[in-house]
Design a protein around this motif. Structure first.
Motif, short mmCIF file in Angstrom:
data_model
loop_
_atom_site.label_atom_id
_atom_site.label_comp_id
_atom_site.label_asym_id
_atom_site.label_seq_id
_atom_site.Cartn_x
_atom_site.Cartn_y
_atom_site.Cartn_z
N MET A 171 0.99 -1.01 0.21
CA MET A 171 -0.22 0.02 0.51
C MET A 171 0.74 1.87 0.35
SD MET A 171 -2.93 -0.33 2.71
CE MET A 171 -3.97 0.74 2.93
N THR A 172 0.28 2.14 -0.63
CA THR A 172 1.58 2.93 -0.90
C THR A 172 0.62 4.57 0.17
OG1 THR A 172 -0.57 4.13 -2.41
CG2 THR A 172 1.85 3.28 -3.02
N VAL A 173 1.84 5.27 -0.06
CA VAL A 173 0.82 6.57 1.24
C VAL A 173 -0.37 7.11 0.82
CG1 VAL A 173 2.28 8.45 2.76
CG2 VAL A 173 3.00 6.86 1.63
N GLY A 174 -0.54 8.15 -0.23
CA GLY A 174 -1.79 8.19 -1.07
C GLY A 174 -2.78 7.40 -0.71
N ILE A 175 -3.32 6.10 -1.04
CA ILE A 175 -4.10 5.23 -0.53
C ILE A 175 -4.16 5.00 0.95
CG2 ILE A 175 -4.80 2.77 -0.90
CD1 ILE A 175 -3.38 2.48 -3.57
N LEU A 176 -3.25 4.92 1.95
CA LEU A 176 -3.94 4.79 3.57
C LEU A 176 -3.86 6.12 3.57
CD1 LEU A 176 -3.35 3.27 5.62
CD2 LEU A 176 -0.48 4.86 6.31
N VAL A 177 -3.64 7.41 3.34
CA VAL A 177 -4.02 8.79 3.33
C VAL A 177 -5.51 8.68 2.31
CG1 VAL A 177 -4.62 11.18 2.76
CG2 VAL A 177 -1.77 9.50 3.54
N PHE A 178 -5.47 8.59 2.20
CA PHE A 178 -7.35 8.18 1.43
C PHE A 178 -8.28 7.57 1.99
CE2 PHE A 178 -11.22 6.74 -1.77
CZ PHE A 178 -11.06 7.88 -2.32
N ILE A 179 -8.05 6.20 2.37
CA ILE A 179 -8.76 5.33 3.45
C ILE A 179 -9.02 5.85 4.50
CG2 ILE A 179 -8.14 3.15 4.62
CD1 ILE A 179 -7.11 1.72 2.38
N ILE A 180 -7.78 6.97 5.83
CA ILE A 180 -8.18 6.74 6.72
C ILE A 180 -9.14 8.59 6.83
CG2 ILE A 180 -6.56 8.87 8.70
CD1 ILE A 180 -4.56 6.65 7.95
N VAL A 181 -8.59 9.05 5.63
CA VAL A 181 -10.02 10.70 5.16
C VAL A 181 -11.32 9.31 4.84
CG1 VAL A 181 -10.06 12.89 3.74
CG2 VAL A 181 -7.58 11.76 4.96
N GLY A 182 -11.16 8.82 3.96
CA GLY A 182 -13.08 8.08 3.91
C GLY A 182 -13.34 7.25 4.86
N VAL A 183 -12.32 7.03 5.93
CA VAL A 183 -13.17 6.56 6.75
C VAL A 183 -13.53 7.63 8.19
CG1 VAL A 183 -12.44 5.53 9.50
CG2 VAL A 183 -12.09 4.34 7.01
N ILE A 184 -12.82 8.70 7.94
CA ILE A 184 -13.27 10.11 8.84
C ILE A 184 -14.56 10.91 8.72
CG2 ILE A 184 -12.19 12.32 9.79
CD1 ILE A 184 -10.10 11.49 9.67
#
Length: 70
Positions: free
Chosen positions: A1-14
């Motif tokens: 997993m790249t950092v961009g996908i991880l940030v996208f998932i975290i922001v989506g969960v928020i």
């Protein structure tokens, strides 16, 4: 997993958590704050996807209008 996908998932969960918090909130002030948080996170999702104009419009128009209206 790249950092961009991880940030996208975290922001989506928020974003989803703030939407659920807005719906389940009994206090109208907290519901408005959750709605503003939701609009900001959706704007961040637009920024991540590469749409800066829509992101800024989302944040300034919708979140700003909710703050002024409330």
């Amino acid at each position: 997993m790249t950092v961009g996908i991880l940030v996208f998932i975290i922001v989506g969960v928020i974003a989803v958590a703030s939407a659920v918090g807005m719906v389940l909130s009994r206090n109208t002030v907290y519901a408005a704050l959750f709605l503003i948080l939701n609009f900001i996170t959706v704007g961040l999702l637009y920024l991540i996807l590469g749409a800066p104009f829509i992101a800024l419009a989302q944040i300034t128009v919708y979140a700003g209008a909710i703050m002024v209206l409330f």
